[in-house]
Design a protein around this motif. Structure first.
Motif, PDB file in Angstrom:
ATOM      1  N   ARG A 100      72.366  64.128  45.215  1.00  0.00           N
ATOM      2  CA  ARG A 100      72.273  64.043  43.748  1.00  0.00           C
ATOM      3  C   ARG A 100      73.185  65.029  43.025  1.00  0.00           C
ATOM      4  N   ARG A 101      73.511  66.136  43.658  1.00  0.00           N
ATOM      5  CA  ARG A 101      74.333  67.139  42.995  1.00  0.00           C
ATOM      6  C   ARG A 101      75.767  66.646  42.884  1.00  0.00           C
ATOM      7  N   ARG A 102      76.387  66.930  41.735  1.00  0.00           N
ATOM      8  CA  ARG A 102      77.758  66.508  41.480  1.00  0.00           C
ATOM      9  C   ARG A 102      78.593  67.694  41.028  1.00  0.00           C
ATOM     10  N   VAL A 103      79.868  67.626  41.335  1.00  0.00           N
ATOM     11  CA  VAL A 103      80.820  68.653  40.942  1.00  0.00           C
ATOM     12  C   VAL A 103      81.904  67.979  40.123  1.00  0.00           C
ATOM     13  N   CYS A 104      82.119  68.458  38.900  1.00  0.00           N
ATOM     14  CA  CYS A 104      83.141  67.883  38.021  1.00  0.00           C
ATOM     15  C   CYS A 104      83.851  69.036  37.320  1.00  0.00           C
ATOM     16  N   ARG A 105      85.039  69.338  37.765  1.00  0.00           N
ATOM     17  CA  ARG A 105      85.783  70.482  37.255  1.00  0.00           C
ATOM     18  C   ARG A 105      87.225  70.093  36.924  1.00  0.00           C
ATOM     19  N   PRO A 106      87.810  70.660  35.850  1.00  0.00           N
ATOM     20  CA  PRO A 106      87.238  71.667  34.964  1.00  0.00           C
ATOM     21  C   PRO A 106      86.310  71.031  33.933  1.00  0.00           C
ATOM     22  N   VAL A 107      85.471  71.850  33.333  1.00  0.00           N
ATOM     23  CA  VAL A 107      84.644  71.386  32.227  1.00  0.00           C
ATOM     24  C   VAL A 107      85.525  71.376  30.980  1.00  0.00           C
ATOM     25  N   ILE A 108      85.699  70.212  30.379  1.00  0.00           N
ATOM     26  CA  ILE A 108      86.588  70.097  29.224  1.00  0.00           C
ATOM     27  C   ILE A 108      85.811  69.603  28.016  1.00  0.00           C
ATOM     28  N   LYS A 109      86.350  69.886  26.861  1.00  0.00           N
ATOM     29  CA  LYS A 109      85.784  69.382  25.614  1.00  0.00           C
ATOM     30  C   LYS A 109      86.685  68.279  25.103  1.00  0.00           C
ATOM     31  N   PHE A 110      86.118  67.083  25.070  1.00  0.00           N
ATOM     32  CA  PHE A 110      86.897  65.920  24.659  1.00  0.00           C
ATOM     33  C   PHE A 110      85.920  64.825  24.271  1.00  0.00           C
ATOM     34  N   ASP A 111      86.163  64.163  23.147  1.00  0.00           N
ATOM     35  CA  ASP A 111      85.313  63.065  22.701  1.00  0.00           C
ATOM     36  C   ASP A 111      85.801  61.769  23.338  1.00  0.00           C
ATOM     37  N   PRO A 112      85.126  61.253  24.354  1.00  0.00           N
ATOM     38  CA  PRO A 112      85.565  59.976  24.941  1.00  0.00           C
ATOM     39  C   PRO A 112      85.472  58.867  23.912  1.00  0.00           C
ATOM     40  N   ARG A 113      86.454  58.002  23.879  1.00  0.00           N
ATOM     41  CA  ARG A 113      86.434  56.885  22.946  1.00  0.00           C
ATOM     42  C   ARG A 113      85.864  55.617  23.572  1.00  0.00           C
ATOM     43  N   LEU A 114      85.656  55.637  24.899  1.00  0.00           N
ATOM     44  CA  LEU A 114      85.091  54.479  25.581  1.00  0.00           C
ATOM     45  C   LEU A 114      83.598  54.668  25.791  1.00  0.00           C
ATOM     46  N   ASP A 115      82.826  53.679  25.408  1.00  0.00           N
ATOM     47  CA  ASP A 115      81.389  53.726  25.643  1.00  0.00           C
ATOM     48  C   ASP A 115      81.145  53.614  27.139  1.00  0.00           C
ATOM     49  N   PRO A 116      80.433  54.584  27.751  1.00  0.00           N
ATOM     50  CA  PRO A 116      80.256  54.551  29.207  1.00  0.00           C
ATOM     51  C   PRO A 116      79.447  53.368  29.711  1.00  0.00           C
ATOM     52  N   GLY A 117      78.643  52.763  28.834  1.00  0.00           N
ATOM     53  CA  GLY A 117      77.832  51.634  29.278  1.00  0.00           C
ATOM     54  C   GLY A 117      78.554  50.301  29.231  1.00  0.00           C
ATOM     55  N   THR A 118      79.474  50.151  28.282  1.00  0.00           N
ATOM     56  CA  THR A 118      80.113  48.844  28.082  1.00  0.00           C
ATOM     57  C   THR A 118      81.628  48.872  28.201  1.00  0.00           C
ATOM     58  N   ALA A 119      82.215  50.072  28.250  1.00  0.00           N
ATOM     59  CA  ALA A 119      83.672  50.248  28.266  1.00  0.00           C
ATOM     60  C   ALA A 119      84.302  49.816  26.946  1.00  0.00           C
ATOM     61  N   ALA A 120      83.458  49.562  25.932  1.00  0.00           N
ATOM     62  CA  ALA A 120      83.979  49.203  24.617  1.00  0.00           C
ATOM     63  C   ALA A 120      84.456  50.456  23.890  1.00  0.00           C
TER      64      ALA A 120
END
Length: 298
Positions: A214-234
């Motif tokens: 269950r543990r995940r590693v995602c580096r670097p931690v960035i600040k960014f507003d994604p424009r794609l909805d993660p559920g629909t890719a819209a």
């Protein structure tokens, strides 16, 4: 007496050699790796095609290998080619396909008005993490990882991680969009700024960082507003739209100063939220990992 000394010395060297090669002589691959491969194949998540074929088992040296290796020259049902043939285990291939379909292609169309047609990437390699002596074996050693160095668009343009992460505004936004999207699909995602080894590629893998996976590693931690909805890719509407003219005038980030920024990490982009801490509707987005230090996961 001399013979006894020589015999003792020889025995000592043999024992030292066996200890030094212990990882290769006595360890075995974790059972979950074979189980994951067999489950993936039983579910028919990957099947032979004109661009994907099954190869003979890779067993060794040491713990390296893939029980059911798959050689591929393309992903996404052949829509996204590879500049060179890659060898992977079954479980990671459906996740790559899903990432390409749900994030990479919508992001390419959003930021460039083009589709991604090729990846420059690397996969299986029997080696330690980051090629460091004494380190644990890399997920590349089990066909459980993919390094992505560049995306080629349908108009022939190539977006490289090395130059694009700090390059033109549209390249910066595209690479951050696909980086954040990758964190929803893979248990390890490393990119520029994570450490000195990942300045020119994204490392993606399905390592199990804990027994439950269950543990995940995602580096670097960035600040960014994604424009794609993660559920629909819209594409989501921006809360505070930026005029096109102002967006076009936003300059590319300056080249990295090795004295100040030895890992080539781009300055953090302003944002209302940290996407690694605010997963939104997709529960698979990981919480932010601890800040500081290096992750040795490649």
């Amino acid at each position: 007496m001399r013979r006894a000394f020589v015999a003792f010395t020889g025995l000592t060297l043999i024992v030292a050699g066996l200890v030094g090669c212990g990882r290769f002589s006595f360890e075995s691959r974790e059972a979950w790796r074979r189980q994951a491969e067999e489950a993936c194949l039983s579910a028919k998540l990957v099947q032979p095609t004109a661009y994907m074929s099954f190869a003979s088992e890779i067993d060794g040296p040491g713990t390296c290998g893939i029980t059911y290796p798959i050689r591929t020259t393309a992903f996404a049902r052949g829509d996204v080619g590879l500049t060179s043939r890659q060898t992977l285990a079954c479980p990671i291939i459906p996740e790559i396909d899903s990432w390409l379909a749900r994030t990479v292609q919508p992001a390419a169309e959003l930021y460039f008005g083009q589709r991604v047609v090729d990846l420059r990437a690397g996969s299986y390699s029997c080696r330690s993490r980051n090629h460091r002596p004494g380190a644990k074996m890399s997920e590349h050693s089990f066909g459980n990882a993919l390094d992505v160095m560049a995306f080629r668009l349908s108009d022939g343009r190539e977006i490289t991680i090395k130059s694009g992460w700090r390059g033109r505004p549209d390249e910066q936004d595209f690479l951050r969009e696909v980086f954040i999207g990758a964190c929803r699909h893979f248990t390890t995602v490393l990119g520029p700024g994570s450490d000195m080894f990942h300045y020119d590629h994204f490392h993606l893998d399905l390592a199990r960082h804990d027994p439950a996976g269950r543990r995940r590693v995602c580096r670097p931690v960035i600040k960014f507003d994604p424009r794609l909805d993660p559920g629909t890719a819209a594409v989501r509407a921006r809360p505070s739209p930026v005029p096109n003219a102002a967006r076009a005038e936003r300059p590319a980030l300056p080249a990295a100063d090795p004295a100040r920024d030895p890992f080539g990490q781009a300055p953090r982009l302003s944002s209302r939220m940290d996407p690694m801490r605010a997963p939104g509707p997709d529960a698979r987005v990981p919480a932010a990992p601890p800040r500081g230090g290096f992750f040795d996961n490649d």
